[in-house]
Scaffold this motif. Structure first.
Motif, short mmCIF file in Angstrom:
data_model
loop_
_atom_site.label_atom_id
_atom_site.label_comp_id
_atom_site.label_asym_id
_atom_site.label_seq_id
_atom_site.Cartn_x
_atom_site.Cartn_y
_atom_site.Cartn_z
N ARG A 115 0.82 -1.22 0.00
CA ARG A 115 0.00 0.00 0.00
C ARG A 115 0.85 1.28 0.00
NH1 ARG A 115 -2.65 -1.02 4.93
NH2 ARG A 115 -3.48 1.07 4.86
N PRO A 116 1.75 1.40 -1.01
CA PRO A 116 2.54 2.63 -1.10
C PRO A 116 1.67 3.80 -1.55
CG PRO A 116 2.90 1.29 -3.04
CD PRO A 116 2.05 0.47 -2.10
N HIS A 117 2.05 4.99 -1.15
CA HIS A 117 1.36 6.19 -1.62
C HIS A 117 1.90 6.59 -3.00
CE1 HIS A 117 0.93 6.68 2.86
NE2 HIS A 117 -0.32 6.73 2.45
N GLY A 165 -4.88 4.09 -8.17
CA GLY A 165 -5.03 4.42 -6.76
C GLY A 165 -3.70 4.73 -6.09
N ARG A 166 -2.61 4.63 -6.84
CA ARG A 166 -1.28 4.97 -6.31
C ARG A 166 -0.75 6.16 -7.08
NH1 ARG A 166 -2.20 2.11 -2.10
NH2 ARG A 166 -3.22 0.20 -2.74
N GLY A 167 0.02 6.99 -6.42
CA GLY A 167 0.71 8.05 -7.12
C GLY A 167 1.87 7.43 -7.88
N VAL A 168 2.07 7.82 -9.13
CA VAL A 168 3.17 7.27 -9.93
C VAL A 168 4.04 8.42 -10.43
CG1 VAL A 168 3.80 5.93 -11.98
CG2 VAL A 168 1.74 5.32 -10.68
N ARG A 211 6.26 14.35 -2.96
CA ARG A 211 5.22 14.90 -2.07
C ARG A 211 4.01 15.37 -2.86
NH1 ARG A 211 9.78 18.18 1.24
NH2 ARG A 211 10.24 16.61 2.85
N ASP A 212 4.24 16.02 -4.01
CA ASP A 212 3.13 16.52 -4.82
C ASP A 212 2.30 15.38 -5.40
OD1 ASP A 212 3.84 19.13 -4.29
OD2 ASP A 212 4.85 19.47 -6.21
N VAL A 213 2.99 14.35 -5.90
CA VAL A 213 2.29 13.20 -6.47
C VAL A 213 1.45 12.51 -5.38
CG1 VAL A 213 2.62 10.87 -7.40
CG2 VAL A 213 3.88 12.78 -8.37
#
Length: 201
Positions: A48-50, A73-76, A116-118
């Protein structure tokens, strides 16, 4: 302060380790996994990475475009060398701003801020990458075919390419046949030249 969980996918052990060390210095970033294969990155979703940080040439059975689509559902955040824009990058640019695009010559501070922005769902798109990728034009080759052709430029045999990309030698030969057909080339060397001239690889 909420901690941002990060997974790194990069084929280069040295670069991957340096990125992990740089990000880990930040109190709000936690690098959970450092991986060198796209299949392992996809499996790491269970952590469950952000944010998932990737390089376009990540080896494995899952191509970078498909990988980015599957990381829903994840920031890439994809790191791209703006001196080597290929059509794979063009395909990735078309997925922006759902995925972030950062040039490999970004500063450490820019990299940290991009993560951080992603994580916040904010768009991260390097303008130079977007412009260069769009100039490369439409590529008839898939991202996997581009990967195979890039391997050919190193002088690798079909068997060696198969091992590197976790494919069978027969599958690699099929890719090479399709590459020749799509580029209208009579040889692998001609296919490489045409693809490089067009900015596809």
């Amino acid at each position: 302060m909420a901690v941002i969980r990060v997974v790194l996918g990069h084929r280069g052990t040295l670069v991957r380790g340096a990125l992990a060390a740089m990000l880990s210095r930040e109190s709000d970033l936690d690098v959970m996994a450092e991986l060198d294969c796209s299949d392992d990155v996809l499996n790491a979703v269970r952590l469950r990475p952000h944010v998932v940080v990737l390089e376009p040439q990540l080896p494995g059975k899952v191509g970078i475009e498909d990988l980015c689509r599957k990381l829903v559902g994840r920031g890439v955040l994809v790191l791209i060398d703006h001196e080597a824009i290929a059509a794979t990058s063009l395909a990735l640019v078309k997925q922006a701003p759902r995925i972030g695009l950062l040039a490999t010559d970004a500063t450490p501070d820019q990299m940290v801020q991009a993560v951080r922005d992603v994580a916040k769902g904010l768009p991260v798109v390097d303008v130079r990458l977007a412009v260069a990728a769009l100039k490369a034009g439409d590529n008839p080759l898939t991202d996997r075919e581009c990967e195979v052709l890039r391997q050919v430029t190193t002088g690798a045999t079909a068997q060696e390419i198969a091992r590197t990309l976790s494919l069978s030698a027969g599958t690699v030969r099929n890719y090479l046949s399709r590459i020749l057909a799509k580029t209208g080339a009579r040889s692998r060397i001609e296919a490489i030249r045409k693809a490089q001239d067009a900015g596809w690889i």
